[in-house]
Scaffold this motif. Structure first.
Motif, PDB file in Angstrom:
ATOM      1  N   LYS A 186       0.826  -1.206   0.000  1.00 54.50           N
ATOM      2  CA  LYS A 186       0.000   0.000   0.000  1.00 54.50           C
ATOM      3  C   LYS A 186       0.864   1.261   0.000  1.00 54.50           C
ATOM      4  CE  LYS A 186      -3.643   2.343   2.632  1.00 54.50           C
ATOM      5  NZ  LYS A 186      -4.523   2.282   3.839  1.00 54.50           N
ATOM      6  N   ALA A 187       1.902   1.261   0.826  1.00 56.78           N
ATOM      7  CA  ALA A 187       2.792   2.424   0.889  1.00 56.78           C
ATOM      8  C   ALA A 187       3.522   2.625  -0.434  1.00 56.78           C
ATOM      9  CB  ALA A 187       3.784   2.261   2.035  1.00 56.78           C
ATOM     10  N   LEU A 188       4.016   1.538  -1.008  1.00 50.09           N
ATOM     11  CA  LEU A 188       4.702   1.643  -2.295  1.00 50.09           C
ATOM     12  C   LEU A 188       3.759   2.119  -3.393  1.00 50.09           C
ATOM     13  CD1 LEU A 188       7.029  -1.502  -2.399  1.00 50.09           C
ATOM     14  CD2 LEU A 188       7.741   0.896  -2.343  1.00 50.09           C
ATOM     15  N   ASP A 189       2.525   1.655  -3.369  1.00 54.16           N
ATOM     16  CA  ASP A 189       1.556   2.094  -4.371  1.00 54.16           C
ATOM     17  C   ASP A 189       1.332   3.597  -4.304  1.00 54.16           C
ATOM     18  OD1 ASP A 189       1.197  -0.419  -5.430  1.00 54.16           O
ATOM     19  OD2 ASP A 189      -0.651  -0.849  -4.326  1.00 54.16           O
ATOM     20  N   SER A 190       1.332   4.142  -3.099  1.00 54.87           N
ATOM     21  CA  SER A 190       1.146   5.588  -2.951  1.00 54.87           C
ATOM     22  C   SER A 190       2.301   6.350  -3.599  1.00 54.87           C
ATOM     23  CB  SER A 190       1.041   5.957  -1.468  1.00 54.87           C
ATOM     24  OG  SER A 190      -0.103   5.381  -0.879  1.00 54.87           O
ATOM     25  N   GLY A 191       3.521   5.875  -3.354  1.00 56.97           N
ATOM     26  CA  GLY A 191       4.670   6.517  -3.984  1.00 56.97           C
ATOM     27  C   GLY A 191       4.705   6.294  -5.479  1.00 56.97           C
ATOM     28  N   LEU A 192       4.322   5.089  -5.910  1.00 54.62           N
ATOM     29  CA  LEU A 192       4.343   4.767  -7.336  1.00 54.62           C
ATOM     30  C   LEU A 192       3.372   5.657  -8.110  1.00 54.62           C
ATOM     31  CD1 LEU A 192       5.617   2.874  -9.412  1.00 54.62           C
ATOM     32  CD2 LEU A 192       3.710   1.295  -9.017  1.00 54.62           C
ATOM     33  N   ALA A 193       2.231   5.995  -7.496  1.00 54.18           N
ATOM     34  CA  ALA A 193       1.270   6.876  -8.161  1.00 54.18           C
ATOM     35  C   ALA A 193       1.888   8.241  -8.439  1.00 54.18           C
ATOM     36  CB  ALA A 193       0.015   7.019  -7.299  1.00 54.18           C
ATOM     37  N   VAL A 194       2.663   8.752  -7.496  1.00 53.17           N
ATOM     38  CA  VAL A 194       3.334  10.038  -7.690  1.00 53.17           C
ATOM     39  C   VAL A 194       4.407   9.916  -8.770  1.00 53.17           C
ATOM     40  CG1 VAL A 194       4.771  11.799  -6.586  1.00 53.17           C
ATOM     41  CG2 VAL A 194       2.834  10.803  -5.350  1.00 53.17           C
TER      42      VAL A 194
END
Length: 302
Positions: free
Chosen positions: A242-250
């Protein structure tokens, strides 16, 4: 503060430039005379970079906007130009200081010179020069996550800067990424983008994450009273994703907007990649540049 220092490393090929918090390793490849003059030009430009930045430091610690401000110092202008396109969220030019210094010194090296390859490595945030037909191997050091730790940048690629950010580095981070490495058109843009992508790798309010106000750790921090990460405890596989997905979106947003070429995000043994990053074998014989995740953001805290 001591005066700027310059000396050769033990291999006799790389020049070490040091002044206060700024610590550069530079290397040039090409004709001997061209290389010698390039090193002299880099050392001469380095003499005044830190005093120039300090003069404009109060303004550089203030948040940027989408419309760039005017700065007298060329390095400060590089910093502002790199962060302004990202200023939809909070960011100051200090997010690009290490990469901007690398870009400025590299520009001085190349002025009037004919070099095959060159790089300026500022604590892991680096600026690259590649003449047509040339390439360079970059090592993403300190990840330890099974990701191929060496990537190849060729002259025909748009990449001329690489930077890494994360909560374990020498600068503060609002997020929990172990490391975020960004490839971009120059060091300043890579530096700024890595900062914001690393900030976005996060799990707000998670009890395993400890944070403190930046001002409590560094009274002159450009982050003010924003909470910065000081520790990350045990995270589940789902929480890590979940945390990586948030960064990946940016990262994906930045890449779609043409602000970066690629990014690799690392957290808790997991990896997420935006864009194309070409791995290379360890036996590659092209010039080698090692990077790390200790990314200096502020002359006071580099």
């Amino acid at each position: 503060m001591n005066a700027p220092e310059a000396h050769w490393l033990a291999d006799g090929r790389r020049l070490h430039l040091h002044h206060g918090p700024i610590d550069l390793i530079i290397e040039a490849f090409g004709d001997g005379t061209e290389m010698r003059v390039a090193y002299e030009q880099a050392a001469a430009r380095f003499q005044t970079i830190l005093p120039e930045l300090v003069t404009e430091l109060p303004a550089l610690r203030q948040p940027s906007a989408l419309k760039p401000r005017d700065f007298a110092d060329p390095t400060a202008r590089r910093m502002e130009a790199a962060v302004s396109p990202l200023a939809r969220t909070f960011i100051t030019p200090m997010a690009a200081v290490a990469g901007s210094v690398a870009d400025e010194v590299l520009a001085a090296m190349l002025r009037g010179r004919n070099l095959q390859r060159a790089y300026v490595n500022n604590g892991g945030d680096s600026a690259l020069h590649l003449a047509p037909g040339q390439s360079m191997t970059l090592a993403i050091a300190g990840t330890g996550h099974g990701f191929s730790d060496r990537i190849l940048v060729r002259a025909e690629d748009a990449v001329r800067g690489i930077a890494t950010s994360g909560w374990r580095g020498r600068s503060f981070s609002l997020g929990i990424a172990d490391a975020v490495t960004v490839l971009a058109r120059n060091g300043a843009e890579a530096d700024a983008a890595a900062t914001l992508i690393a900030n976005a790798v996060d799990l707000p309010g998670h009890p395993a994450i400890s944070r403190r106000p930046a001002l409590a750790l560094a009274p002159d921090s450009d982050l003010g009273d924003r909470l910065v990460t000081t520790g990350v405890g045990t995270l589940s596989r789902q929480e890590t994703a979940k945390a990586l997905d948030s960064g990946l979106a940016v990262a994906e947003d930045f890449r779609q907007r043409g602000l970066i070429e690629a990014a690799a995000l690392f957290l808790n043994g997991a990896v997420a990649v935006s864009g194309e990053i070409e791995p290379t074998s360890h036996c590659d014989h092209s010039p080698f540049l090692s990077t790390d995740r200790s990314t200096a953001k502020d002359p006071a805290h580099a």
